[in-house]
Design a protein around this motif. Structure first.
Motif, PDB file in Angstrom:
ATOM      1  N   UNK A   1       0.768  -0.810   0.109  1.00 12.30           N
ATOM      2  CA  UNK A   1      -0.227   0.425   0.038  1.00 12.30           C
ATOM      3  C   UNK A   1       0.502   0.894   0.026  1.00 12.30           C
ATOM      4  N   UNK A   2       1.953   1.671   1.077  1.00 16.63           N
ATOM      5  CA  UNK A   2       2.826   2.212   0.789  1.00 16.63           C
ATOM      6  C   UNK A   2       3.253   2.472  -0.545  1.00 16.63           C
ATOM      7  N   UNK A   3       3.653   2.565  -1.512  1.00 14.91           N
ATOM      8  CA  UNK A   3       4.055   1.943  -2.469  1.00 14.91           C
ATOM      9  C   UNK A   3       2.547   3.001  -3.664  1.00 14.91           C
ATOM     10  N   UNK A   4       1.592   2.522  -3.847  1.00 12.47           N
ATOM     11  CA  UNK A   4       0.356   2.890  -3.873  1.00 12.47           C
ATOM     12  C   UNK A   4       0.018   3.952  -3.709  1.00 12.47           C
ATOM     13  N   UNK A   5       0.082   5.001  -2.168  1.00 17.76           N
ATOM     14  CA  UNK A   5       0.334   6.198  -1.924  1.00 17.76           C
ATOM     15  C   UNK A   5       1.141   7.292  -2.567  1.00 17.76           C
ATOM     16  N   UNK A   6       2.674   6.501  -2.755  1.00 17.41           N
ATOM     17  CA  UNK A   6       3.668   7.074  -3.164  1.00 17.41           C
ATOM     18  C   UNK A   6       3.620   7.630  -4.729  1.00 17.41           C
ATOM     19  N   UNK A   7       2.850   6.632  -5.940  1.00 14.56           N
ATOM     20  CA  UNK A   7       2.755   6.765  -7.250  1.00 14.56           C
ATOM     21  C   UNK A   7       1.556   8.129  -6.979  1.00 14.56           C
ATOM     22  N   UNK A   8       0.938   7.718  -6.266  1.00 16.22           N
ATOM     23  CA  UNK A   8      -0.132   8.461  -6.087  1.00 16.22           C
ATOM     24  C   UNK A   8      -0.330  10.252  -5.433  1.00 16.22           C
ATOM     25  N   UNK A   9       0.983  10.283  -4.730  1.00 17.29           N
ATOM     26  CA  UNK A   9       1.318  10.882  -4.455  1.00 17.29           C
ATOM     27  C   UNK A   9       2.826  12.397  -5.052  1.00 17.29           C
ATOM     28  N   UNK A  10       2.801  11.275  -6.117  1.00 18.87           N
ATOM     29  CA  UNK A  10       4.274  11.671  -7.300  1.00 18.87           C
ATOM     30  C   UNK A  10       3.215  12.082  -8.177  1.00 18.87           C
ATOM     31  N   UNK A  11       2.460  12.030  -8.953  1.00 17.30           N
ATOM     32  CA  UNK A  11       1.482  11.188 -10.318  1.00 17.30           C
ATOM     33  C   UNK A  11       0.459  12.380 -10.143  1.00 17.30           C
ATOM     34  N   UNK A  12       0.126  12.986  -9.141  1.00 15.00           N
ATOM     35  CA  UNK A  12      -1.392  13.465  -8.213  1.00 15.00           C
ATOM     36  C   UNK A  12      -1.957  13.116  -8.655  1.00 15.00           C
ATOM     37  N   UNK A  13      -2.243  11.890  -8.656  1.00 15.32           N
ATOM     38  CA  UNK A  13      -3.442  10.942  -9.129  1.00 15.32           C
ATOM     39  C   UNK A  13      -4.306  10.612  -8.287  1.00 15.32           C
ATOM     40  N   UNK A  14      -5.479   9.581  -7.669  1.00 17.18           N
ATOM     41  CA  UNK A  14      -6.453   9.841  -6.718  1.00 17.18           C
ATOM     42  C   UNK A  14      -5.704   8.125  -6.058  1.00 17.18           C
ATOM     43  N   UNK A  15      -5.576   8.256  -5.322  1.00 10.78           N
ATOM     44  CA  UNK A  15      -5.013   6.507  -4.408  1.00 10.78           C
ATOM     45  C   UNK A  15      -5.887   5.457  -5.055  1.00 10.78           C
ATOM     46  N   UNK A  16      -7.188   5.850  -5.490  1.00  9.94           N
ATOM     47  CA  UNK A  16      -7.732   4.035  -5.988  1.00  9.94           C
ATOM     48  C   UNK A  16      -7.014   4.434  -7.478  1.00  9.94           C
ATOM     49  N   UNK A  17      -7.223   5.062  -8.358  1.00  8.05           N
ATOM     50  CA  UNK A  17      -6.573   5.252  -9.577  1.00  8.05           C
ATOM     51  C   UNK A  17      -5.748   4.413  -9.118  1.00  8.05           C
ATOM     52  N   UNK A  18      -4.227   5.141  -8.969  1.00  5.82           N
ATOM     53  CA  UNK A  18      -2.334   4.227  -8.104  1.00  5.82           C
ATOM     54  C   UNK A  18      -3.249   2.776  -7.793  1.00  5.82           C
ATOM     55  N   UNK A  19      -3.604   2.819  -7.149  1.00  3.86           N
ATOM     56  CA  UNK A  19      -4.182   0.569  -7.379  1.00  3.86           C
ATOM     57  C   UNK A  19      -4.183   0.333  -8.414  1.00  3.86           C
TER      58      UNK A  19
END
Length: 228
Positions: free
Chosen positions: A151-169
């Motif tokens: 889940x941590x990598x999901x949050x990191x990707x979402x933060x870096x790309x400016x995406x919603x967490x659900x979409x990053x997941x």
């Protein structure tokens, strides 16, 4: 201890427990492994190496990617420390998985001849697994403490790309499943660990996270002192 800190801790712990329960049910339904662990499962099956060791290696890779993203974003040493803490957290998290795995049997064999062991029954178990996994991930991530590496990598990707967490997941799950399919076809000539449960979880968990944040995210964050 402030009431907000207590709620934050309770939400975090409850999220980890629900996440572990959801992942275990996903596996016990016998319809394919969860997307987040599908790569390590397929590599273990192809090479004969330990699934636990391959999962740990995958988690370490996730942590390394998070550190790289946080360094690129200049998040500071605190973010890097939080990333590193995910490794010992993984040990604790797997204890939850171990407890649930010992308590919950394989539905197809333990309930053979009963509805719970039928395809329809196992699909319902899978639906519950996806729901619990999404809610658990949303709760633990939302507290902004130490997430498990998946889940941590999901949050990191979402933060870096400016995406919603659900979409990053959803994006991470799709990437994992595609890589798992390639590993299975190239190394064994067949699909390994990918089934109906994998595909439904790939789509459903990210959507559950998004819906949960939309319906309960604000009151949960406010109760834990993280909301505006």
């Amino acid at each position: 201890m402030k009431k907000e800190h207590l709620f934050r801790g309770l939400f975090y712990l409850a999220g980890l427990v629900l996440l572990a329960l959801g992942l275990t049910l996903n596996t016990k339904a016998g319809l394919g492994v969860s997307p987040i662990i599908s790569v390590s499962y397929s590599v273990a099956q192809v090479t004969g190496l330990s699934f636990a060791d391959m999962t740990l290696a995958l988690y370490c890779l996730f942590v390394a990617v998070q550190m790289a993203l946080h360094l690129a974003a200049r998040r500071g040493w605190r973010a890097l420390v939080m990333d590193a803490l995910q490794i010992p957290l993984s040990v604790v998290f797997t204890r939850f998985l171990g407890v649930f795995s010992g308590l919950i049997p394989e539905f197809s064999t333990a309930y053979a001849g009963q509805f719970a062991g039928s395809l329809g029954g196992r699909v319902l178990v899978l639906a519950a697994a996806i729901l619990l996994t999404g809610i658990g991930a949303a709760m633990s991530l939302g507290m902004r403490l130490v997430p498990n590496p998946g889940d941590g990598i999901v949050q990191a990707i979402a933060d870096s790309a400016g995406w919603q967490v659900g979409f990053a997941k959803n994006c991470l799950d799709v990437s994992n499943v595609l890589l798992t399919v390639l590993i299975g076809l190239l190394c064994a000539g067949r699909l390994i660990g990918v089934g109906l449960g994998t595909l439904l979880a790939m789509i459903g968990v990210g959507r559950i996270i998004a819906v949960f944040y939309r319906l309960a995210g604000r009151p949960m964050l406010q109760a834990s002192g993280l909301g505006c």
